[in-house]
Each structure stands twice: as C-alpha cells, then as structure tokens.
Enzyme design. Structure first.
Site, mmCIF file in Angstrom:
data_model
loop_
_atom_site.group_PDB
_atom_site.id
_atom_site.type_symbol
_atom_site.label_atom_id
_atom_site.label_comp_id
_atom_site.label_asym_id
_atom_site.label_seq_id
_atom_site.Cartn_x
_atom_site.Cartn_y
_atom_site.Cartn_z
ATOM 1 N N SER A 128 0.822 -1.210 0.000
ATOM 2 C CA SER A 128 0.000 0.000 0.000
ATOM 3 C C SER A 128 0.855 1.257 0.000
ATOM 4 O O SER A 128 1.937 1.284 0.564
ATOM 5 C CB SER A 128 -0.912 0.025 1.220
ATOM 6 O OG SER A 128 -1.635 1.241 1.230
ATOM 7 N N LYS A 182 -4.525 -6.784 3.488
ATOM 8 C CA LYS A 182 -4.548 -5.651 2.547
ATOM 9 C C LYS A 182 -5.986 -5.320 2.152
ATOM 10 O O LYS A 182 -6.361 -4.149 2.011
ATOM 11 C CB LYS A 182 -3.705 -5.950 1.298
ATOM 12 C CG LYS A 182 -3.778 -4.846 0.228
ATOM 13 C CD LYS A 182 -3.147 -3.548 0.700
ATOM 14 C CE LYS A 182 -3.503 -2.281 -0.025
ATOM 15 N NZ LYS A 182 -3.714 -2.199 -1.407
ATOM 16 N N HIS A 185 -7.456 -3.458 4.916
ATOM 17 C CA HIS A 185 -6.861 -2.112 4.852
ATOM 18 C C HIS A 185 -7.656 -1.237 3.886
ATOM 19 O O HIS A 185 -7.997 -0.092 4.185
ATOM 20 C CB HIS A 185 -5.390 -2.199 4.400
ATOM 21 C CG HIS A 185 -4.798 -0.888 3.963
ATOM 22 N ND1 HIS A 185 -5.079 -0.322 2.737
ATOM 23 C CD2 HIS A 185 -3.977 -0.015 4.593
ATOM 24 C CE1 HIS A 185 -4.445 0.843 2.638
ATOM 25 N NE2 HIS A 185 -3.769 1.041 3.744
ATOM 26 N N ASN A 186 -7.943 -1.779 2.724
ATOM 27 C CA ASN A 186 -8.672 -0.989 1.734
ATOM 28 C C ASN A 186 -10.101 -0.714 2.179
ATOM 29 O O ASN A 186 -10.636 0.365 1.923
ATOM 30 C CB ASN A 186 -8.646 -1.685 0.373
ATOM 31 C CG ASN A 186 -7.330 -1.461 -0.355
ATOM 32 O OD1 ASN A 186 -6.292 -1.268 0.272
ATOM 33 N ND2 ASN A 186 -7.348 -1.494 -1.670
ATOM 34 N N GLU A 189 -9.868 2.002 4.465
ATOM 35 C CA GLU A 189 -9.584 3.193 3.637
ATOM 36 C C GLU A 189 -10.905 3.781 3.115
ATOM 37 O O GLU A 189 -11.120 5.000 3.174
ATOM 38 C CB GLU A 189 -8.672 2.754 2.489
ATOM 39 C CG GLU A 189 -8.357 3.765 1.412
ATOM 40 C CD GLU A 189 -7.486 3.126 0.295
ATOM 41 O OE1 GLU A 189 -6.422 2.567 0.589
ATOM 42 O OE2 GLU A 189 -7.903 3.182 -0.887
HETATM 43 C C1 6PG Z 1 -3.237 1.464 -1.507
HETATM 44 C C2 6PG Z 1 -4.532 1.699 -2.209
HETATM 45 C C3 6PG Z 1 -4.478 1.073 -3.565
HETATM 46 C C4 6PG Z 1 -5.507 1.608 -4.527
HETATM 47 C C5 6PG Z 1 -6.904 1.230 -4.159
HETATM 48 C C6 6PG Z 1 -7.914 2.204 -4.725
HETATM 49 O O1 6PG Z 1 -3.305 0.900 -0.436
HETATM 50 O O2 6PG Z 1 -2.196 1.873 -2.023
HETATM 51 O O3 6PG Z 1 -5.551 1.125 -1.471
HETATM 52 O O4 6PG Z 1 -4.524 -0.304 -3.402
HETATM 53 O O5 6PG Z 1 -5.350 2.959 -4.667
HETATM 54 O O6 6PG Z 1 -7.122 -0.020 -4.689
HETATM 55 O O7 6PG Z 1 -9.101 1.578 -4.574
HETATM 56 P P1 6PG Z 1 -10.437 1.965 -5.284
HETATM 57 O O8 6PG Z 1 -10.156 2.222 -6.729
HETATM 58 O O9 6PG Z 1 -11.279 0.757 -5.058
HETATM 59 O O10 6PG Z 1 -10.908 3.192 -4.588
#
Ligand code: 6PG
Length: 477
Positions: A128, A182, A185-186, A189
């Site tokens: 990430s 991960k 994590h997302n 996010e």
């Molecule tokens: C990270 C982000 C990366 C990506 C996401 C965006 O941890 O660096 O999470 O993995 O930017 O996948 O996700 P979406 O397109 O689903 O918002």
C-alpha cells in the site's frame, strides 16, 4: 553478477518497486511482456542502481540468484495466473513467486496451494501507498510460508516505509493472510474516506463554509489526533482551484465515486464471516449510491427539510463537534476492521498479530495515521482485545465524544444531510453497549411464522412455542 530479486510487470507500480529495490543496493532483474517498458526503465533510471534487463522468461529466471525471488506486479485476476504459469515451469523447488498486486485472498490461497505442490513458495503480499509509496517506501503485508520470509523478508523490510526506525513490513501469516489484511486495509480506507467526505458535507451544509475554509479546518485537525495522510490530502484537494473555471476543484468533479473492488470484497467477506463491518459497508454502498445517476435524477425532487444553517453558539461549536464525531466514528470503523482480521485469522488459522498489523500501517500506506500508534499499543498490550472500543484511551475518547457525536448526527438528520458513515457508527456503538437488543423480538417472529425456535434467558436449550395453541389468529385470505 546475479540479481537478488526480479520484477516482472513494469507498469508504474512494478517499475517503482524495482527502482526502490535498486536504490537500496539490490541487483534487480527486470522483465515485462512488451520489451519497450524494460528498455525505458533502464534508459531512464538505470543510473539509480544495478538492473539486469531480461527479454525472455528464461533469461529473467537465469539472471536470478537462488532461491530465486520473482515479484509479479500485474493486474489482479487472469493476468496473474498467466504470469505464474509462464514462470513456474522454469523455477526450481525452494524458489519464491511474490504476487504484489491487489489479489483476492481466496485466489492467493488457491495459487499458494497449487505452487506448494510443485515445491515453490507463493507469497501473496499487500503493498500500500500508491505509486509514491512503491518508490519511496510502501507498507508491505506479505503472506506465505515462514520459510519464504527468511529470504524475502529482509529485502521487503529494506524497501518499506519506516516509522521510528521500525519497518512497515512484517510477515502476516500463511497463504492468503497478507492479501486478506490488505483487503481489510482498503475497506478501512473506504470508511475513512467516507467519514472525511461526510465531515466536509456537514461543514458546508450546516455552516455554509466554502471548500477553501474547510481545507483550513482539516489542516487544523491534521495537527491533532486525526493527523493522517488522508486528512492531509483532503485539505490539499479542497484548497485546490480548477484552472479552467476558477471554481473550487471539488465543485467541478462529477460526484460519482468509483471503486476497483477491494472494498466490495471486504464487505462480501464480512458477510461470509458474519462480522458486522457496518462502517465499511456503508462507505462502499455510499460509493455505489453516488454512481446511480438515474436513480438520483428520479428522486431529486423529493421533499426535504428547509435548510437553515446553524447560527450562534451552535455554529461556533459545530466544527469541533464534527471533529469529535469523526474521531469516534473512525474508532468504530477500525474496531470493526480489526474484528474482521481476527475472524479471518481464526477461520483460516493464520494466527495474525493485530498489534503488528496496526504497527505496519503506521507508515507508507494510504491509511497511515498517528492514530495507529495507539491502535498498535492497544493490541500490543492485549492481543485478544474483543473490541478497540473498550480499550483504555479509545474508550475514554469515544465516551467523551458521544455528546458531540449525537449532536452532529441529529443536526444531519434535521438538515437532511446524509451521513451514513457517522450514523451507522453511532448505531453500532449504541447497539454494542445495549443491555438488551430487539433481536429477541426477531427471534419471536421467526419462531411464530417458521417454528425456527429460540433460546431463553433463564434456561439452557432450544424452545418453540405452539403459537396456534396460544391463540394464533386463523389466516383468513
Ligand atoms: C493502496 C490503495 C491502492 C488503490 C486502491 C484504490 O493501499 O495503495 O488502497 O490499493 O489505490 O485499490 O481503490 P479503489 O479504486 O477501489 O478506490
């Protein structure tokens, strides 16, 4: 000289990981399906370190020291399987294939099992931090065997972000554990982003602030307990003016949030594991709601309350109330996310150390935040903590925030400002702390119409009430 690691798939993430490795003094073999990308990398960045460009799979494999370590950085799904099938036959027992893409952990489990049969290690790893992170130090979440981590771990720790000298990389657990973490994590996010977006909407809708003023509010918050990468970039985005129109950038962006799918996976798996990750779910649904232009157009004329912005002392304290509500809702979202990791770990026997996960999210990743120091300390002190909400300082902070939190949610309801993230977080808090839930009534209903049985508060066992004998009314129609 041979390479200690190789990267295949040299789009921006792969390229930046390869450069990061080389900048740390590792010799890196390079491979890409179309040769031009490999040539470009060497031409543009060759002076950054030792690269060995390879123009066939065989050449690439032969350039690697044993055990060979091959990082695959291609689009998740079928392209990953195709690359694995291209390289696996050329590798020997003990070699390691690393999938650094955003793969679904179930695919990682399947691939790991299949490659284990062939004597190869397969490491699905979360990475990430976006493009910048890949180059300057991402947060890295590797799964796979302990043995694979012995050779791979030091390299990954080397290129990861560091917080107080500690690498933001640690072995998460076997097979799919890294990609699972991960994924969560997302999901977190998504929840963080939604809560921040709701805060913006509230400050605008209830106080009439302009985006640039709200940027200042976020800048102030960023110096306190909410200090984080996402708050910091939010201030930047809100302060940005669109060059073409001179309007606030945020006002010229189409208000339909997209997603690549990791948030959706988190919610799907949350349902499968029976973990109430309501914050992540609402954030994911908020994105999908925003994308339904037709539905929104059809409903656009529905009546709402008249919106009179707050005035006087209510207005004065509102921004602070939103800060409190945001903090409390954030604690809920993380509490839920960590519960999901606990559940996944139990289901798949991963033995994930939650304190270590929180610690490696402190730097490099998108959700990096001061807050994660405290989360890491909480799980470090009590690894089996049932919920973050009851842990020392978090408990106090959320209890102290509750009046503001309730006031913000009621203001939102009164003014007709949608706050699914704040509202669901508060409902979760109230449901968890309740002595009794109306689930008892749901059980009664289930027993009434389907003889689904219920348990009692005063006796062990399973019970069913003969509703007809109790005078169930005849069904007439
Ligand atoms: C990270 C982000 C990366 C990506 C996401 C965006 O941890 O660096 O999470 O993995 O930017 O996948 O996700 P979406 O397109 O689903 O918002």
């Amino acid at each position: 000289k041979k390479a200690s690691i190789g990267v295949t798939g040299l789009a921006v993430m792969g390229r930046n990981l390869a450069r990061n490795l080389a900048r740390h003094g590792h010799t890196v073999a390079l491979h890409n399906r179309s040769e031009q990308r490999t040539r470009d990398l060497v031409e543009e960045f060759g002076s950054e370190g030792d690269f060995i460009p390879a123009y066939s799979a065989r050449e690439f494999v032969d350039a690697l020291e044993r055990p060979r370590q091959v990082v695959v950085m291609v689009k998740a799904g079928a392209p990953t399987d195709a690359v694995i099938e291209e390289f696996a036959p050329l590798l020997e027992p003990g070699d390691v294939i690393v999938d650094a893409g955003n793969a679904h952990f179930a695919d990682t489990r399947r691939r790991e099992a299949a490659l284990r049969e062939r004597g190869l290690h397969f490491v699905g790893t979360g990475v990430s931090g976006g493009e910048e992170g890949a180059l300057h130090g991402p947060s890295i979440m590797p799964g796979g065997s302990k043995e694979s981590y012995e050779s791979l771990g030091p390299l990954l720790e080397d290129i990861s972000a560091k917080v107080d000298g500690t690498p933001c990389c640690a072995h998460i657990g076997p097979d799919g554990a890294g990609h699972f973490v991960k994924m969560v994590h997302n999901g977190i996010e998504y929840a963080d982003m939604q809560l921040i977006a709701e805060s913006f909407d509230l400050l605008r809708g209830a106080l009439g602030y302009e985006p640039a003023q709200i940027a200042e509010v976020f800048r102030t918050w960023n110096t306190g307990r909410l200090g984080s990468y996402l708050i910091e970039i939010t201030a930047e985005v809100l302060a940005h003016t669109d060059a073409a129109t001179g309007r606030p950038f945020v006002d010229v962006v189409l208000d339909q949030a997209e997603q690549k799918g990791t948030g959706r996976w988190t919610v799907q798996i949350g349902l499968d594991l029976g973990v109430p990750i309501t914050g992540i779910a609402e954030a994911t649904f908020a994105r999908s709601l925003s994308g339904h232009a037709d539905l929104r157009a059809a409903a656009n004329g529905l009546a709402g309350p008249s919106r009179s912005p707050l005035t006087g002392s209510d207005a004065e304290r509102f921004a602070d109330d939103v800060e409190q509500a945001l903090y409390a809702s954030k604690v809920v979202a993380y509490a839920q996310g960590f519960n999901q990791i606990q559940a996944g770990s139990a289901e798949y026997d991963w033995n994930i150390d939650l304190g270590s996960v929180a610690s490696l999210w402190r730097g490099g990743c998108i959700i990096r935040a001061k807050f994660l120091d405290d989360v890491s300390a909480a799980f470090g002190a009590e690894p089996g903590l049932p919920t973050l909400l009851t842990s020392g300082d978090f408990r106090k902070a959320v209890e102290d925030a509750q009046d503001s939190w309730r006031s913000v949610v009621s203001t939102a309801v009164r003014l007709g400002i949608p706050t699914p993230g704040f509202s669901t977080a508060l409902a979760y808090y109230d449901a968890l702390r309740a002595d009794r839930l109306p689930a008892a009534l749901v059980q009664g209903q289930r027993d009434y119409f389907g003889a689904h049985t219920y348990r009692r508060v005063d006796t062990e066992g399973t019970f069913h009430t003969e509703w007809a004998a109790e005078g169930r009314p005849e069904h007439k129609s």
